[in-house]
Design an enzyme around this catalytic site. Structure first.
Site, PDB file in Angstrom:
ATOM      1  N   ASP A  70       6.731   9.642   7.997  1.00 27.45           N
ATOM      2  CA  ASP A  70       6.809   8.813   6.789  1.00 27.45           C
ATOM      3  C   ASP A  70       6.524   7.344   7.110  1.00 27.45           C
ATOM      4  O   ASP A  70       6.821   6.869   8.213  1.00 27.45           O
ATOM      5  CB  ASP A  70       8.207   8.966   6.169  1.00 27.45           C
ATOM      6  N   HIS A  83      -2.692   6.419   6.023  1.00 27.26           N
ATOM      7  CA  HIS A  83      -2.773   7.868   6.298  1.00 27.26           C
ATOM      8  C   HIS A  83      -3.770   8.126   7.430  1.00 27.26           C
ATOM      9  O   HIS A  83      -3.521   8.942   8.315  1.00 27.26           O
ATOM     10  CB  HIS A  83      -3.202   8.636   5.047  1.00 27.26           C
ATOM     11  N   LEU A 137       1.714  24.974  23.239  1.00 20.73           N
ATOM     12  CA  LEU A 137       2.502  24.459  22.116  1.00 20.73           C
ATOM     13  C   LEU A 137       2.147  25.164  20.800  1.00 20.73           C
ATOM     14  O   LEU A 137       0.970  25.394  20.511  1.00 20.73           O
ATOM     15  CB  LEU A 137       2.220  22.953  21.965  1.00 20.73           C
TER      16      LEU A 137
HETATM   17  C1  IPE Z   1       8.172  13.182   2.851  1.00 18.16           C
HETATM   18  O1  IPE Z   1       7.826  11.864   2.618  1.00 18.16           O
HETATM   19  C2  IPE Z   1       6.952  14.040   2.869  1.00 18.16           C
HETATM   20  C3  IPE Z   1       6.033  13.852   3.986  1.00 18.16           C
HETATM   21  C4  IPE Z   1       6.210  13.068   5.001  1.00 18.16           C
HETATM   22  C5  IPE Z   1       4.867  14.674   3.955  1.00 18.16           C
HETATM   23  P1  IPE Z   1       7.867  11.233   1.161  1.00 18.16           P
HETATM   24  O2  IPE Z   1       7.430   9.824   1.287  1.00 18.16           O
HETATM   25  O3  IPE Z   1       7.112  12.085   0.210  1.00 18.16           O
HETATM   26  O4  IPE Z   1       9.418  11.311   0.799  1.00 18.16           O
HETATM   27  P2  IPE Z   1      10.249  10.520  -0.297  1.00 18.16           P
HETATM   28  O5  IPE Z   1       9.503  10.618  -1.578  1.00 18.16           O
HETATM   29  O6  IPE Z   1      10.360   9.104   0.164  1.00 18.16           O
HETATM   30  O7  IPE Z   1      11.597  11.185  -0.309  1.00 18.16           O
HETATM   31  C1  IPE Z   2       3.975   9.774   4.599  1.00 20.04           C
HETATM   32  O1  IPE Z   2       3.779   8.431   4.338  1.00 20.04           O
HETATM   33  C2  IPE Z   2       2.722  10.584   4.425  1.00 20.04           C
HETATM   34  C3  IPE Z   2       2.734  11.494   3.267  1.00 20.04           C
HETATM   35  C4  IPE Z   2       3.731  11.686   2.455  1.00 20.04           C
HETATM   36  C5  IPE Z   2       1.526  12.260   3.063  1.00 20.04           C
HETATM   37  P1  IPE Z   2       3.943   7.850   2.890  1.00 20.04           P
HETATM   38  O2  IPE Z   2       2.633   7.941   2.184  1.00 20.04           O
HETATM   39  O3  IPE Z   2       5.076   8.491   2.184  1.00 20.04           O
HETATM   40  O4  IPE Z   2       4.270   6.335   3.173  1.00 20.04           O
HETATM   41  P2  IPE Z   2       5.351   5.421   2.443  1.00 20.04           P
HETATM   42  O5  IPE Z   2       6.663   6.128   2.566  1.00 20.04           O
HETATM   43  O6  IPE Z   2       4.924   5.292   1.017  1.00 20.04           O
HETATM   44  O7  IPE Z   2       5.320   4.147   3.197  1.00 20.04           O
HETATM   45 MG    MG Z   3       7.071   8.068   2.056  1.00 15.74          MG
END
Ligand code: IPE
Ligand code: IPE
Ligand code: MG
Length: 251
Positions: A19, A36, A130
């Site tokens: 995240d 990303h 792995l």
């Molecule tokens: C969780 O992250 C999902 C992934 C890392 C794929 P999110 O950014 O979607 O989670 P929330 O919305 O902050 O809980």
């Molecule tokens: C996690 O990073 C990746 C996915 C959920 C695909 P985020 O896109 O949620 O990044 P933040 O949390 O908004 O910074």
């Molecule tokens: Mg996020």
């Protein structure tokens, strides 16, 4: 850090909620997609680290059931990135003897992406290093629901008696059941929540939360999580005294 007379424990199975990509990019004045794309580099580092440290399985959260609710443009870019990375990384996975598995509701993806996923799984299926599980269109609630459905079908056909359903049987219908239990779950990006990741499988995992945003994740952060894990006494409901006794008996 571990001392000399302390045994270093390596988790057999690590799960990661990757995240913070969006915030990382926005802090640089860039579009979220930039984060990303950069996150893919961190993923390569995490895979290499897991392989080098003899971790048996790595399960990463790439796209949640809820992530469809993001702006269409971001979702489309993530799908495109998923497709591209599956293609570009396949050779590397083969070279490093890594077995790839996608967990999640695959039918939610385009035919083209599903085909790519099946190809990648097929090519790497006999690899013995792995095990890399990519959770895509995955939700912990979906996982428990699909397992329940499997058992319900067996009950409906008379192959299973409803009274015989126990935790062990349900476990076997849930994803990742053939792998060692998830010992350690890491979440980057500063949030202290599960966000519908492996609800069943995390029942007794150690949890490591870090403010490091996913694109900044590296071997050092992974090592800090392993150091935390190594210092933990895992009691699984027992007392500390019982755990010490079992340990000395098995030595
Ligand atoms: C969780 O992250 C999902 C992934 C890392 C794929 P999110 O950014 O979607 O989670 P929330 O919305 O902050 O809980
Ligand atoms: C996690 O990073 C990746 C996915 C959920 C695909 P985020 O896109 O949620 O990044 P933040 O949390 O908004 O910074
Ligand atoms: Mg996020």
């Amino acid at each position: 850090m571990t001392t000399l007379n302390q045994q270093v424990k390596i988790p057999k199975h690590v799960a990661i909620i990757m995240d913070g990509n969006g915030r990382w990019a926005e802090a640089k004045g860039k579009h979220r997609v930039f984060g990303h794309k950069h996150g893919v580099k961190s993923l390569r580092k995490a895979i290499a680290f897991a392989s080098e440290n003899n971790i048996q399985a790595l399960t990463i959260f790439a796209f949640s059931s809820e992530n469809w609710q993001r702006p269409e443009k971001e979702v489309n870019m993530l799908m495109e990135l998923f497709f591209t990375v599956l293609g570009s990384e396949l050779k590397k996975l083969q070279k490093h003897n890594i077995k790839l598995k996608i967990i999640g509701e695959l039918t939610g993806f385009s035919e083209r992406l599903q085909k790519k996923v099946f190809e990648a799984e097929k090519v790497t299926k006999d690899n013995t290093g792995l095990v890399l599980n990519v959770a895509a269109n995955y939700g912990g609630r979906w996982d428990i629901t699909q397992a329940t459905k499997k058992l319900a079908k067996l009950v409906a056909t008379g192959e299973l008696d409803a009274d015989d359903i126990d935790e062990e049987l349900l476990s076997r219908a849930i994803t990742l059941h053939k792998l060692p239990a998830v010992d350690l779950m890491i979440r980057t990006g500063g949030e202290h929540r599960i966000s519908n990741f492996l609800l069943w499988q995390l029942a007794y995992s150690e949890l490591y939360f870090t403010d490091v945003l996913w694109p900044d994740f590296d071997a050092l952060t992974f090592q800090s999580a392993l150091d935390m894990f190594s210092g933990k006494e895992r009691r699984f409901g027992q007392t500390s005294e019982q755990v010490s006794l079992t340990k000395s008996e098995s030595n």
